[in-house]
Design an enzyme around this catalytic site. Structure first.
Site, PDB file in Angstrom:
ATOM      1  N   HIS A 169      -8.580   1.218  -3.415  1.00  0.00           N
ATOM      2  CA  HIS A 169      -9.382   1.003  -2.300  1.00  0.00           C
ATOM      3  C   HIS A 169     -10.174   2.312  -2.017  1.00  0.00           C
ATOM      4  O   HIS A 169      -9.542   3.424  -1.662  1.00  0.00           O
ATOM      5  CB  HIS A 169      -8.837   0.654  -1.125  1.00  0.00           C
ATOM      6  CG  HIS A 169      -9.318   0.223   0.051  1.00  0.00           C
ATOM      7  ND1 HIS A 169      -8.818   0.060   1.069  1.00  0.00           N
ATOM      8  CD2 HIS A 169     -10.608   0.101   0.495  1.00  0.00           C
ATOM      9  CE1 HIS A 169      -9.590  -0.103   2.155  1.00  0.00           C
ATOM     10  NE2 HIS A 169     -10.901  -0.049   1.728  1.00  0.00           N
ATOM     11  N   MET A 193     -11.377  -5.945   5.952  1.00  0.00           N
ATOM     12  CA  MET A 193     -10.496  -4.543   6.693  1.00  0.00           C
ATOM     13  C   MET A 193     -10.122  -5.408   7.975  1.00  0.00           C
ATOM     14  O   MET A 193     -11.167  -5.794   8.790  1.00  0.00           O
ATOM     15  CB  MET A 193     -11.238  -3.643   6.783  1.00  0.00           C
ATOM     16  CG  MET A 193     -11.422  -2.802   5.622  1.00  0.00           C
ATOM     17  SD  MET A 193      -9.895  -2.115   4.702  1.00  0.00           S
ATOM     18  CE  MET A 193      -9.079  -1.552   5.959  1.00  0.00           C
ATOM     19  N   GLY A 250      -8.518   4.257   7.607  1.00  0.00           N
ATOM     20  CA  GLY A 250      -8.118   5.560   7.791  1.00  0.00           C
ATOM     21  C   GLY A 250      -6.714   5.962   7.866  1.00  0.00           C
ATOM     22  O   GLY A 250      -6.193   6.976   7.427  1.00  0.00           O
ATOM     23  N   PHE A 251      -5.775   4.948   8.339  1.00  0.00           N
ATOM     24  CA  PHE A 251      -4.553   5.156   8.601  1.00  0.00           C
ATOM     25  C   PHE A 251      -3.757   3.915   8.456  1.00  0.00           C
ATOM     26  O   PHE A 251      -4.237   2.627   8.531  1.00  0.00           O
ATOM     27  CB  PHE A 251      -4.159   5.550  10.029  1.00  0.00           C
ATOM     28  CG  PHE A 251      -5.095   6.796  10.377  1.00  0.00           C
ATOM     29  CD1 PHE A 251      -4.719   7.977  10.081  1.00  0.00           C
ATOM     30  CD2 PHE A 251      -6.558   6.703  10.933  1.00  0.00           C
ATOM     31  CE1 PHE A 251      -5.393   9.096  10.490  1.00  0.00           C
ATOM     32  CE2 PHE A 251      -7.097   7.760  11.292  1.00  0.00           C
ATOM     33  CZ  PHE A 251      -6.793   9.078  11.166  1.00  0.00           C
ATOM     34  N   GLY A 262       1.247  -2.146   4.226  1.00  0.00           N
ATOM     35  CA  GLY A 262       1.835  -0.727   4.068  1.00  0.00           C
ATOM     36  C   GLY A 262       3.024  -0.580   4.722  1.00  0.00           C
ATOM     37  O   GLY A 262       4.144  -0.821   4.149  1.00  0.00           O
ATOM     38  N   ASP A 264      -4.752   3.728  -1.659  1.00  0.00           N
ATOM     39  CA  ASP A 264      -5.959   3.985  -0.541  1.00  0.00           C
ATOM     40  C   ASP A 264      -6.358   5.642  -0.908  1.00  0.00           C
ATOM     41  O   ASP A 264      -5.665   6.342  -0.621  1.00  0.00           O
ATOM     42  CB  ASP A 264      -5.422   3.903   0.945  1.00  0.00           C
ATOM     43  CG  ASP A 264      -4.965   2.212   1.271  1.00  0.00           C
ATOM     44  OD1 ASP A 264      -6.089   1.679   1.031  1.00  0.00           O
ATOM     45  OD2 ASP A 264      -3.946   2.219   1.689  1.00  0.00           O
ATOM     46  N   MET A 308      -8.826   8.186   0.388  1.00  0.00           N
ATOM     47  CA  MET A 308      -9.546   8.730   1.570  1.00  0.00           C
ATOM     48  C   MET A 308     -10.231  10.026   1.470  1.00  0.00           C
ATOM     49  O   MET A 308      -9.478  10.655   0.730  1.00  0.00           O
ATOM     50  CB  MET A 308      -8.688   8.366   2.820  1.00  0.00           C
ATOM     51  CG  MET A 308      -8.114   7.058   2.860  1.00  0.00           C
ATOM     52  SD  MET A 308      -7.153   7.268   4.611  1.00  0.00           S
ATOM     53  CE  MET A 308      -6.273   5.673   4.240  1.00  0.00           C
ATOM     54  N   MET A 318     -12.125   4.297   0.044  1.00  0.00           N
ATOM     55  CA  MET A 318     -12.616   4.788   1.231  1.00  0.00           C
ATOM     56  C   MET A 318     -13.410   6.121   1.200  1.00  0.00           C
ATOM     57  O   MET A 318     -12.765   7.148   1.716  1.00  0.00           O
ATOM     58  CB  MET A 318     -11.730   4.778   2.209  1.00  0.00           C
ATOM     59  CG  MET A 318     -11.191   3.247   2.712  1.00  0.00           C
ATOM     60  SD  MET A 318      -9.633   3.331   3.576  1.00  0.00           S
ATOM     61  CE  MET A 318      -8.542   3.277   2.069  1.00  0.00           C
ATOM     62  N   ASP A 334      -6.529  -6.479   4.439  1.00  0.00           N
ATOM     63  CA  ASP A 334      -5.907  -5.179   4.436  1.00  0.00           C
ATOM     64  C   ASP A 334      -5.832  -4.805   5.885  1.00  0.00           C
ATOM     65  O   ASP A 334      -6.942  -4.518   6.572  1.00  0.00           O
ATOM     66  CB  ASP A 334      -6.694  -4.316   3.608  1.00  0.00           C
ATOM     67  CG  ASP A 334      -6.119  -2.795   3.464  1.00  0.00           C
ATOM     68  OD1 ASP A 334      -5.063  -2.629   4.069  1.00  0.00           O
ATOM     69  OD2 ASP A 334      -6.746  -1.940   2.912  1.00  0.00           O
ATOM     70  N   GLY A 335      -4.699  -4.470   6.337  1.00  0.00           N
ATOM     71  CA  GLY A 335      -4.571  -3.690   7.694  1.00  0.00           C
ATOM     72  C   GLY A 335      -3.639  -4.562   8.767  1.00  0.00           C
ATOM     73  O   GLY A 335      -4.203  -5.840   9.266  1.00  0.00           O
ATOM     74  N   GLY A 388      -0.293   1.608   9.286  1.00  0.00           N
ATOM     75  CA  GLY A 388       0.474   1.428  10.806  1.00  0.00           C
ATOM     76  C   GLY A 388      -0.391   0.836  12.192  1.00  0.00           C
ATOM     77  O   GLY A 388       0.083   1.028  13.142  1.00  0.00           O
ATOM     78  N   HIS A 442      -1.233  -1.096  -4.207  1.00  0.00           N
ATOM     79  CA  HIS A 442      -2.551  -0.995  -3.348  1.00  0.00           C
ATOM     80  C   HIS A 442      -2.551   0.622  -3.220  1.00  0.00           C
ATOM     81  O   HIS A 442      -1.564   1.140  -2.649  1.00  0.00           O
ATOM     82  CB  HIS A 442      -2.676  -1.839  -1.994  1.00  0.00           C
ATOM     83  CG  HIS A 442      -3.995  -1.445  -1.220  1.00  0.00           C
ATOM     84  ND1 HIS A 442      -5.212  -2.248  -1.550  1.00  0.00           N
ATOM     85  CD2 HIS A 442      -4.202  -0.917  -0.513  1.00  0.00           C
ATOM     86  CE1 HIS A 442      -6.151  -1.931  -0.651  1.00  0.00           C
ATOM     87  NE2 HIS A 442      -5.980  -0.984   0.014  1.00  0.00           N
ATOM     88  N   SER A 478       0.843  -1.038   0.041  1.00  0.00           N
ATOM     89  CA  SER A 478       0.029  -0.070   0.015  1.00  0.00           C
ATOM     90  C   SER A 478       0.867   1.164  -0.046  1.00  0.00           C
ATOM     91  O   SER A 478       1.702   1.497   0.936  1.00  0.00           O
ATOM     92  CB  SER A 478      -0.815   0.006   1.063  1.00  0.00           C
ATOM     93  OG  SER A 478      -1.426   1.195   1.438  1.00  0.00           O
TER      94      SER A 478
END
Ligand code: DX5
Ligand code: ZN
Length: 235
Positions: free
Chosen positions: A70, A141, A146-147, A201, A39, A41, A72, A179-180, A149, A37, A12
């Protein structure tokens, strides 16, 4: 344990150095990434703002990796055409933002783009039951979006397994992506639960050696002896 599934790693760019984005993308491509990927947002559906179609268009010119976008955002329907023209290979929308999800999925596919459907950690797997056969990709997810890390939410493993069962039972062609918080130390469980596309990511872009990071993620489903052989071969 081997699952027989092809594992794809999708770094990501959220955790990449945006000032050197083309270089970062070239480095992960060289390091063995399968997809990229991206993101998107909107500062409304999620509490962060990132990139839009111009960045997808710019990246399309510098990489041959499939662009896994993706979305969002609160109103993805309004941007499907733009993202398709920008060169997205897949567009993934959230069930939480799509009151007419079947129409949205068809609208993505009509443009020759693969349609992904995703759901937040607190959204039940049952919301996928009527769309799973139409989707090319289901994204679980494993953090609240949203973030980058964030920590992997442990209950996501059960959810991944439930989605795996749903995909298999309905004979859907959809790939199962997660993802995440995906890291080398939890990838084994994630793959065992049935995932086949891993978004990563910080696990990739915060490492000093992108190839080693990608190899470690991919090796999660390999027996231990093969992990060291793969790592040695990549040195
Ligand atoms: C989170 C994003 C993710 C994020 C993953 O809202 O959708 O794609 O970049 O980052 P890591 O792998 O660091 O959790
Ligand atoms: Zn994402």
């Amino acid at each position: 344990m081997t699952t027989g599934r092809t594992i794809r790693i999708a770094p990501s760019i959220l955790s990449a150095d945006f000032a050197r984005l083309a270089d970062e993308v070239a480095r992960v491509e060289e390091a063995g990434a399968d997809w990229l990927h991206i993101d998107v947002m909107d500062g409304h559906f999620v509490p962060n703002l990132t990139v839009g179609p111009p960045i997808v268009e710019a990246l399309r010119k510098v990489t041959t990796l499939p662009l896994d976008v993706h979305l969002m955002m609160t109103n993805p329907d309004a941007f499907i055409q733009e993202f398709a023209e920008a060169g997205a290979d897949s567009l993934t929308v959230h069930v939480e933002t799509c009151p007419h999800l079947h129409r949205t999925v068809q609208s993505i596919k009509e443009r020759g783009v693969k349609a992904g459907v995703t759901l937040n950690p607190a959204t039940p797997v049952g919301t996928l039951s009527e769309i799973v056969r139409d989707a090319d990709l289901i994204l679980v997810m494993s953090v609240n979006p949203g973030f980058g890390g964030q920590q992997f939410i442990p209950s996501s493993l059960q959810k991944i397994a439930e989605v795996r069962t749903l995909i298999d039972r309905t004979q859907s062609r959809a790939l199962l992506e997660v993802d995440g918080g995906v890291k080398p130390d939890n990838v084994k469980e994630i793959l065992a639960a049935g995932a086949e596309v891993l978004v990563a990511g910080s696990a990739v872009f915060s490492s000093h050696d992108y190839a080693a990071a990608i190899t470690a993620l991919r090796a999660g489903h390999q027996p231990a002896a093969r992990i060291s052989r793969i790592a040695a071969a990549q040195r």
